[in-house]
Scaffold this motif. Structure first.
Motif, PDB file in Angstrom:
ATOM      1  N   GLU A   1       0.833  -1.182   0.000  1.00  0.00           N
ATOM      2  CA  GLU A   1       0.000   0.000   0.000  1.00  0.00           C
ATOM      3  C   GLU A   1       0.881   1.250   0.000  1.00  0.00           C
ATOM      4  OE1 GLU A   1      -2.696   1.852   3.247  1.00  0.00           O
ATOM      5  OE2 GLU A   1      -3.613   0.008   2.514  1.00  0.00           O
ATOM      6  N   VAL A   2       1.830   1.284  -0.907  1.00  0.00           N
ATOM      7  CA  VAL A   2       2.699   2.438  -1.060  1.00  0.00           C
ATOM      8  C   VAL A   2       2.374   3.079  -2.388  1.00  0.00           C
ATOM      9  CG1 VAL A   2       5.078   3.196  -1.262  1.00  0.00           C
ATOM     10  CG2 VAL A   2       4.483   1.370   0.320  1.00  0.00           C
ATOM     11  N   LEU A   3       2.370   4.378  -2.429  1.00  0.00           N
ATOM     12  CA  LEU A   3       1.964   5.091  -3.629  1.00  0.00           C
ATOM     13  C   LEU A   3       3.159   5.743  -4.297  1.00  0.00           C
ATOM     14  CD1 LEU A   3      -1.126   6.799  -2.088  1.00  0.00           C
ATOM     15  CD2 LEU A   3      -1.057   4.741  -3.460  1.00  0.00           C
ATOM     16  N   ALA A   4       3.165   5.720  -5.590  1.00  0.00           N
ATOM     17  CA  ALA A   4       4.168   6.444  -6.347  1.00  0.00           C
ATOM     18  C   ALA A   4       3.590   7.812  -6.652  1.00  0.00           C
ATOM     19  CB  ALA A   4       4.506   5.706  -7.637  1.00  0.00           C
ATOM     20  N   LEU A   5       4.257   8.834  -6.194  1.00  0.00           N
ATOM     21  CA  LEU A   5       3.782  10.195  -6.396  1.00  0.00           C
ATOM     22  C   LEU A   5       4.660  10.888  -7.417  1.00  0.00           C
ATOM     23  CD1 LEU A   5       3.360  11.279  -2.678  1.00  0.00           C
ATOM     24  CD2 LEU A   5       1.606  10.447  -4.217  1.00  0.00           C
ATOM     25  N   ASP A   6       4.056  11.600  -8.341  1.00  0.00           N
ATOM     26  CA  ASP A   6       4.834  12.433  -9.233  1.00  0.00           C
ATOM     27  C   ASP A   6       5.255  13.662  -8.450  1.00  0.00           C
ATOM     28  OD1 ASP A   6       4.607  10.827 -11.474  1.00  0.00           O
ATOM     29  OD2 ASP A   6       2.667  11.678 -12.004  1.00  0.00           O
TER      30      ASP A   6
ATOM     31  N   VAL B   1      12.723  -4.939  -7.994  1.00  0.00           N
ATOM     32  CA  VAL B   1      12.642  -5.139  -6.539  1.00  0.00           C
ATOM     33  C   VAL B   1      11.458  -4.372  -5.935  1.00  0.00           C
ATOM     34  CG1 VAL B   1      15.106  -5.655  -6.235  1.00  0.00           C
ATOM     35  CG2 VAL B   1      14.311  -3.276  -6.173  1.00  0.00           C
ATOM     36  N   LEU B   2      10.410  -4.187  -6.710  1.00  0.00           N
ATOM     37  CA  LEU B   2       9.289  -3.367  -6.251  1.00  0.00           C
ATOM     38  C   LEU B   2       8.713  -3.866  -4.930  1.00  0.00           C
ATOM     39  CD1 LEU B   2       7.440  -0.982  -6.708  1.00  0.00           C
ATOM     40  CD2 LEU B   2       5.953  -2.467  -8.060  1.00  0.00           C
ATOM     41  N   GLY B   3       8.511  -5.157  -4.799  1.00  0.00           N
ATOM     42  CA  GLY B   3       7.963  -5.695  -3.554  1.00  0.00           C
ATOM     43  C   GLY B   3       8.835  -5.370  -2.354  1.00  0.00           C
ATOM     44  N   GLN B   4      10.138  -5.458  -2.521  1.00  0.00           N
ATOM     45  CA  GLN B   4      11.065  -5.129  -1.434  1.00  0.00           C
ATOM     46  C   GLN B   4      11.002  -3.649  -1.087  1.00  0.00           C
ATOM     47  OE1 GLN B   4      14.788  -6.454  -3.028  1.00  0.00           O
ATOM     48  NE2 GLN B   4      14.340  -8.621  -2.683  1.00  0.00           N
ATOM     49  N   ARG B   5      10.876  -2.793  -2.103  1.00  0.00           N
ATOM     50  CA  ARG B   5      10.810  -1.347  -1.859  1.00  0.00           C
ATOM     51  C   ARG B   5       9.511  -0.986  -1.136  1.00  0.00           C
ATOM     52  NH1 ARG B   5      15.720  -0.114  -1.591  1.00  0.00           N
ATOM     53  NH2 ARG B   5      14.841   1.880  -1.020  1.00  0.00           N
TER      54      ARG B   5
ATOM     55  N   GLU C   1       9.932   0.296   7.281  1.00  0.00           N
ATOM     56  CA  GLU C   1      11.104   1.046   7.746  1.00  0.00           C
ATOM     57  C   GLU C   1      11.003   2.544   7.454  1.00  0.00           C
ATOM     58  OE1 GLU C   1      14.732  -0.816   6.328  1.00  0.00           O
ATOM     59  OE2 GLU C   1      13.715  -2.760   6.262  1.00  0.00           O
ATOM     60  N   ASP C   2       9.861   3.001   6.950  1.00  0.00           N
ATOM     61  CA  ASP C   2       9.655   4.423   6.612  1.00  0.00           C
ATOM     62  C   ASP C   2      10.705   4.957   5.639  1.00  0.00           C
ATOM     63  OD1 ASP C   2       7.338   4.722   8.142  1.00  0.00           O
ATOM     64  OD2 ASP C   2       8.513   5.056   9.960  1.00  0.00           O
ATOM     65  N   VAL C   3      11.124   4.126   4.700  1.00  0.00           N
ATOM     66  CA  VAL C   3      12.095   4.541   3.688  1.00  0.00           C
ATOM     67  C   VAL C   3      11.347   5.121   2.493  1.00  0.00           C
ATOM     68  CG1 VAL C   3      13.861   3.742   2.063  1.00  0.00           C
ATOM     69  CG2 VAL C   3      13.798   2.843   4.393  1.00  0.00           C
ATOM     70  N   HIS C   4      11.777   6.298   2.053  1.00  0.00           N
ATOM     71  CA  HIS C   4      11.246   6.925   0.844  1.00  0.00           C
ATOM     72  C   HIS C   4      12.199   6.561  -0.287  1.00  0.00           C
ATOM     73  CE1 HIS C   4       8.940  10.252   3.127  1.00  0.00           C
ATOM     74  NE2 HIS C   4       9.220   9.261   3.948  1.00  0.00           N
ATOM     75  N   THR C   5      11.671   6.109  -1.416  1.00  0.00           N
ATOM     76  CA  THR C   5      12.514   5.748  -2.548  1.00  0.00           C
ATOM     77  C   THR C   5      12.257   6.728  -3.682  1.00  0.00           C
ATOM     78  OG1 THR C   5      12.440   3.404  -1.933  1.00  0.00           O
ATOM     79  CG2 THR C   5      13.141   3.929  -4.171  1.00  0.00           C
ATOM     80  N   ALA C   6      13.279   7.537  -3.987  1.00  0.00           N
ATOM     81  CA  ALA C   6      13.206   8.465  -5.104  1.00  0.00           C
ATOM     82  C   ALA C   6      13.462   7.677  -6.385  1.00  0.00           C
ATOM     83  CB  ALA C   6      14.241   9.570  -4.944  1.00  0.00           C
ATOM     84  N   LEU C   7      12.537   7.765  -7.328  1.00  0.00           N
ATOM     85  CA  LEU C   7      12.640   7.022  -8.587  1.00  0.00           C
ATOM     86  C   LEU C   7      13.076   7.959  -9.703  1.00  0.00           C
ATOM     87  CD1 LEU C   7       9.303   5.068  -8.174  1.00  0.00           C
ATOM     88  CD2 LEU C   7      11.613   4.227  -7.725  1.00  0.00           C
ATOM     89  N   THR C   8      14.124   7.564 -10.398  1.00  0.00           N
ATOM     90  CA  THR C   8      14.630   8.390 -11.490  1.00  0.00           C
ATOM     91  C   THR C   8      14.440   7.675 -12.823  1.00  0.00           C
ATOM     92  OG1 THR C   8      16.869   7.484 -11.278  1.00  0.00           O
ATOM     93  CG2 THR C   8      16.365   9.474 -10.006  1.00  0.00           C
ATOM     94  N   LYS C   9      14.266   8.472 -13.843  1.00  0.00           N
ATOM     95  CA  LYS C   9      14.153   7.964 -15.208  1.00  0.00           C
ATOM     96  C   LYS C   9      15.026   8.860 -16.069  1.00  0.00           C
ATOM     97  CE  LYS C   9      10.523   6.038 -18.032  1.00  0.00           C
ATOM     98  NZ  LYS C   9       9.085   5.893 -18.196  1.00  0.00           N
TER      99      LYS C   9
END
Length: 93
Positions: free
Chosen positions: A1-6, A47-51, A58-66
């Motif tokens: 239940e984690v959301l990818a935000l632009d 590794v989406l499931g792990q992220r 663990e309250d880790v924010h993952t910045a996604l780059t393209k």
């Protein structure tokens, strides 16, 4: 239940460089405690499931780059809800 935000680059700067402040629910964001990790969208697909687990557990924010540019961020659901409330928007999450 984690959301990818632009997010814009300036919002990412806020995530990384913001000072601590309080919200009705307690400390919302303290950069000394923040865990922001960066990875490409291509790497994250593998590794989406792990992220998702890291965000939730663990309250880790993952910045996604393209192509080297910030495209979005995976954030914990509670953090997202608090941000929406502070912005005056309700959420169904």
């Amino acid at each position: 239940e984690v959301l990818a935000l632009d997010l814009t680059e300036s919002l990412m700067d806020v995530l990384v460089n913001a000072g601590p402040y309080e919200s009705p629910g307690g400390t919302l964001y303290d950069p000394a405690m923040a865990k922001v990790e960066s990875m490409s969208v291509e790497e994250a697909r593998k590794v989406l499931g792990q992220r998702v687990d890291k965000a939730r557990d663990e309250d880790v924010h993952t910045a996604l780059t393209k192509h080297g540019r910030l495209s979005g961020v995976l954030v914990p659901p509670d953090w997202y809800r608090r941000m929406r409330e502070l912005d005056g928007d309700s959420t169904d999450l």
